[in-house]
Scaffold this motif. Structure first.
Motif, PDB file in Angstrom:
ATOM      1  N   ASP A  34       2.091   6.040  -6.480  1.00  0.00           N
ATOM      2  CA  ASP A  34       1.588   7.667  -5.747  1.00  0.00           C
ATOM      3  C   ASP A  34       2.613   8.756  -5.344  1.00  0.00           C
ATOM      4  OD1 ASP A  34       0.301   8.624  -2.314  1.00  0.00           O
ATOM      5  OD2 ASP A  34       2.846   8.945  -2.746  1.00  0.00           O
ATOM      6  N   LYS A  87      -3.766   4.453   0.733  1.00  0.00           N
ATOM      7  CA  LYS A  87      -5.066   4.978  -0.280  1.00  0.00           C
ATOM      8  C   LYS A  87      -5.243   4.339  -1.371  1.00  0.00           C
ATOM      9  CE  LYS A  87      -5.866  10.242   0.426  1.00  0.00           C
ATOM     10  NZ  LYS A  87      -5.398  11.387  -0.211  1.00  0.00           N
ATOM     11  N   ILE A  88      -3.527   3.584  -2.055  1.00  0.00           N
ATOM     12  CA  ILE A  88      -3.800   3.134  -3.147  1.00  0.00           C
ATOM     13  C   ILE A  88      -2.957   1.367  -2.422  1.00  0.00           C
ATOM     14  CG2 ILE A  88      -2.246   2.070  -5.106  1.00  0.00           C
ATOM     15  CD1 ILE A  88      -1.924   5.482  -5.327  1.00  0.00           C
ATOM     16  N   PHE A  99      -4.587   7.317 -10.552  1.00  0.00           N
ATOM     17  CA  PHE A  99      -3.758   6.239  -9.733  1.00  0.00           C
ATOM     18  C   PHE A  99      -3.461   5.454 -11.493  1.00  0.00           C
ATOM     19  CE2 PHE A  99      -5.903   2.140  -9.276  1.00  0.00           C
ATOM     20  CZ  PHE A  99      -7.118   2.856  -9.331  1.00  0.00           C
ATOM     21  N   SER A 113      -7.620   2.049  -5.216  1.00  0.00           N
ATOM     22  CA  SER A 113      -7.225   3.215  -4.549  1.00  0.00           C
ATOM     23  C   SER A 113      -9.065   3.229  -4.227  1.00  0.00           C
ATOM     24  CB  SER A 113      -7.165   4.566  -5.768  1.00  0.00           C
ATOM     25  OG  SER A 113      -7.340   6.046  -4.811  1.00  0.00           O
ATOM     26  N   LYS A 114      -9.023   4.100  -2.635  1.00  0.00           N
ATOM     27  CA  LYS A 114     -10.028   4.612  -2.029  1.00  0.00           C
ATOM     28  C   LYS A 114     -10.974   5.909  -2.660  1.00  0.00           C
ATOM     29  CE  LYS A 114      -8.240   5.750   2.837  1.00  0.00           C
ATOM     30  NZ  LYS A 114      -7.859   5.494   3.616  1.00  0.00           N
ATOM     31  N   GLU A 115      -9.788   6.248  -3.374  1.00  0.00           N
ATOM     32  CA  GLU A 115     -10.139   7.397  -3.664  1.00  0.00           C
ATOM     33  C   GLU A 115     -11.492   7.649  -5.424  1.00  0.00           C
ATOM     34  OE1 GLU A 115      -7.520  10.820  -2.633  1.00  0.00           O
ATOM     35  OE2 GLU A 115      -6.690   9.683  -4.368  1.00  0.00           O
ATOM     36  N   THR A 158       1.411  -1.013   0.198  1.00  0.00           N
ATOM     37  CA  THR A 158       0.055   0.255   0.238  1.00  0.00           C
ATOM     38  C   THR A 158       1.147   1.204   0.033  1.00  0.00           C
ATOM     39  OG1 THR A 158      -0.032   0.008   2.858  1.00  0.00           O
ATOM     40  CG2 THR A 158      -1.669  -1.262   1.456  1.00  0.00           C
ATOM     41  N   SER A 159       0.300   2.438  -0.587  1.00  0.00           N
ATOM     42  CA  SER A 159       1.069   3.510  -0.778  1.00  0.00           C
ATOM     43  C   SER A 159       1.099   4.006   0.988  1.00  0.00           C
ATOM     44  CB  SER A 159       0.120   4.368  -0.998  1.00  0.00           C
ATOM     45  OG  SER A 159      -1.152   4.579  -1.058  1.00  0.00           O
ATOM     46  N   SER A 194       1.503   9.962  -9.358  1.00  0.00           N
ATOM     47  CA  SER A 194       0.201  10.996  -8.937  1.00  0.00           C
ATOM     48  C   SER A 194      -0.233  11.951  -8.650  1.00  0.00           C
ATOM     49  CB  SER A 194      -0.986   9.978  -8.175  1.00  0.00           C
ATOM     50  OG  SER A 194      -2.027  10.318  -7.445  1.00  0.00           O
TER      51      SER A 194
END
Ligand code: M6R
Length: 614
Positions: free
Chosen positions: A134, A94-95, A144, A165-167, A89-90, A137
């Motif tokens: 990350d 998030k990623i 992402f 990504s949670k975004e 994960t980042s 971006s």
């Protein structure tokens, strides 16, 4: 190696991803992990050990979510551990990203990212990619998926990557170069991704195999879009899977390997079905028809392969040289590609690979192609990288082989090579019509004869019990039975961890004979044929040194029976076809010994089914 699974759609992702990982576990099984998007949460669970260990750890925590990625690992960079398991994960969480392959320049990239303040938790090369995505971006103010595309131009090596990504909870991004990736298109607007089709087939048969340097962007509203690294959109090529779900189950057998051994009467038949007719005296390998003249006039045929497939290649060399009188060389793909081989457009290079993904075999083909040679493939997995790279070729049609130790794939490869030798010989006129017809009829009879060999299982189990504690074993054979000896030794060592070597029987006295004592089992192929008497002499040499001889003989044999400690009879067949029968007792023997020694038959230690690293 490593297995990748991902899902996005309306269903719960976790059970789909975990089930898929279990199907892919043969690709790597030292650690596993998942990342799930649930609302504004990105939940990551990962554990050293089998998928079931990770599953147990995750259950009881929040495993909800309609998008998820999962990974089963075969360690390259960093030992198998919770922290080295994927997803990575980042730093802002998030990623999440999973990867199969090797990033060759990870060290340089890692140092650059560390200079930018990135802190690495794992020893993996993969973590570099997620931090790089990350970093790009944030620096370029891009989403992402675009950051992944830009990152890939800085990455050297092989990859199949999936990221979420949670975004962007409705999106999933994937990319491939030299490591396989398949997208399944579900009927309910949902999507499945995996390293091969086995986790997908129970949900959908409509798939797209990603090409090298292709990026897939899956958006629940916009569907699947493909791009190349230069951001040009590509048109997806949809295919229908022919695989059936039952082929992926154990079907009542204790292990996949045992099931696959017993499937051989059918898999050999499936391999030649529609390709030969003894009554009408024809043989036809459709995918090779356009290249046969080229093969007949070629400087030489060069077979490149690894492991068991290399052994099949050696059998092919005997068959093609003897029957079709064409010069054949068989090379380890890993050696061939690095030794600057002399190749030109008059050479034909044939890759043999069950998976169609073996990195060294693929690279050997790419090298041959760059030098202008015609490249052909003999693969089992439909749609695999090798089958797509080659000019032509033949599928073995053995069906999915899940056990790490290759069994039915080997006999199917030998069957294709037999058909190839017969077809070339017939076209070239190096075989008489009578001999041609005899061999075709004999080949048609092989599945029934394999069934008879399988009936010797109880005897083989008894022999296994007697030798299960051996620490060394020798396998001997001559002519086309020499590769069978090599294959027998490989089967024993890879699943039972007993040291075993295969030798041409006559070579024994040039060294290995020094190893023989009363504790040493020596497995000998002593079937009727040209070198029978010579092999009998080799058996006498072993017995004179008190070695234990277990001989595979032709039904009704008397001479060897008097000398050997045990004999296993196989039905009479033409000498050219003996490898198809003689290999079966050794498969069963290794299987029983491994079970008796408590080894993990289907997933032996340190191995993986599909070797996608060099
Ligand atoms: O998929 P491939 O046929 O290219 O794989 C080659 C070898 O990795 C494979 O045959 C390996 O040796 C097996 N474990 C043997 O049982």
């Amino acid at each position: 190696m490593c297995g990748i699974v991902a899902y996005i759609g309306k269903k719960e992702a976790f059970p789909i991803v975990v089930k898929g990982l279990k199907r892919l576990e043969y690709r790597g099984y030292d650690s596993a992990g998942v990342a799930l998007l649930h609302g504004d949460q990105l939940n990551v669970y990962k554990k050293a050990g089998k998928v079931s260990v990770m599953e147990e750890f995750a259950l009881g925590q929040d495993v909800a979510g309609h998008a998820g990625i999962g990974h089963t690992r075969w360690a390259t960079h960093g030992e198998p551990s919770d922290v080295n398991a994927h997803p990575h994960t980042s730093m802002d969480g998030k990623i999440a990203l999973i990867h199969n392959g090797i990033i060759e320049n990870y060290d340089v990239l890692k140092r650059e990212l560390q200079n930018q303040g990135y802190i690495f938790k794992s020893e993996t090369d993969t973590e570099v990619i997620v931090h790089l995505v990350d970093y790009i971006s944030k620096k370029e103010h891009v989403w992402f998926g675009e950051a992944l595309r830009l990152a890939l131009s800085q990455v050297h090596g092989a990859y199949a990557i999936v990221a979420i990504s949670k975004e962007y909870p409705n999106r999933l991004v994937a990319a491939r170069k030299s490591s396989p990736l398949v997208v399944g298109i579900g009927a309910e607007g949902d999507f499945y991704l995996a390293s091969d089709a086995t986790p997908i087939v129970e949900y959908t048969k409509k798939v797209v195999y990603l090409d090298d340097e292709e990026i897939a962007v899956i958006d629940l509203e916009e569907g699947l879009k493909l791009y190349n690294i230069a951001d040009q959109e590509r048109t997806p090529f949809f295919q229908q899977l022919e695989m059936e779900l039952e082929a992926l189950e154990k079907g009542g057998y204790e292990h996949f390997m045992l099931k696959e051994i017993h499937e051989q009467p059918r898999s050999i038949h499936d391999c030649f079905r529609g390709r030969l007719n003894a009554e009408e005296a024809w043989v036809n390998l459709g995918g090779l028809r356009d290249y046969e003249q080229k093969m007949i006039t070629a400087n030489r045929l060069i077979i490149v392969a690894c492991g068991t497939s290399w052994h099949a290649g050696l059998v092919g060399e005997y068959l093609i040289e003897d029957l079709a009188r064409i010069n054949v060389e068989v090379e380890y793909a890993s050696e061939f590609r690095y030794r600057n081989p002399i190749l030109n457009e008059n050479d034909v290079v044939i890759a043999i690979s069950q998976s169609g993904e073996t990195a060294d075999t693929l690279a050997a083909l790419e090298l041959a192609k760059s030098k202008g040679a015609t490249i052909l493939g003999i693969c089992n997995v439909v749609g695999s990288s090798i089958s797509r790279l080659t000019d032509g070729g033949s599928y073995t049609h053995a069906g999915p082989e899940i056990g790490v130790a290759s069994t039915k794939a080997f006999t199917a490869q030998v069957t294709v090579l037999t058909l190839m030798a017969l077809s070339l010989a017939h076209k070239k006129g190096t075989i008489s019509e009578t001999h041609f017809r005899t061999l075709l009829a004999e080949l048609e009879a092989i599945p029934e004869k394999v069934k008879q060999v399988l009936e010797t299982d109880a005897l083989i189990e008894q022999i296994a019990a007697e030798y299960k504690d051996a620490s060394n074993a020798l396998y001997l054979g001559r002519g086309s039975s020499f590769p069978v000896a090599l294959e027998g030794a490989l089967k024993l060592k890879e699943i039972s961890y007993i040291h075993a070597e295969g030798y041409p029987a006559a070579e024994m006295k040039h060294g290995p004979i020094a190893l023989i004592d009363e504790n040493m089992p020596i497995f000998v192929i002593a079937t009727q044929g040209n070198s029978y008497e010579k092999v009998v002499s080799n058996i006498q040499e072993v017995k004179a040194r008190k070695g234990k001889v277990i001989a595979v003989v032709t039904e009704g044999d008397i001479q060897v029976r008097e000398m050997a400690d045990h004999v296993i009879e196989i039905p009479e067949t033409n000498e050219f076809l003996v490898p198809l029968l003689a290999t079966i007792p050794f498969q069963l023997l290794s299987y029983h010994i491994a079970v008796m020694r408590g080894c993990n038959v289907d997933q032996p230690r340190n191995l993986a089914k599909s070797v996608t690293v060099e």
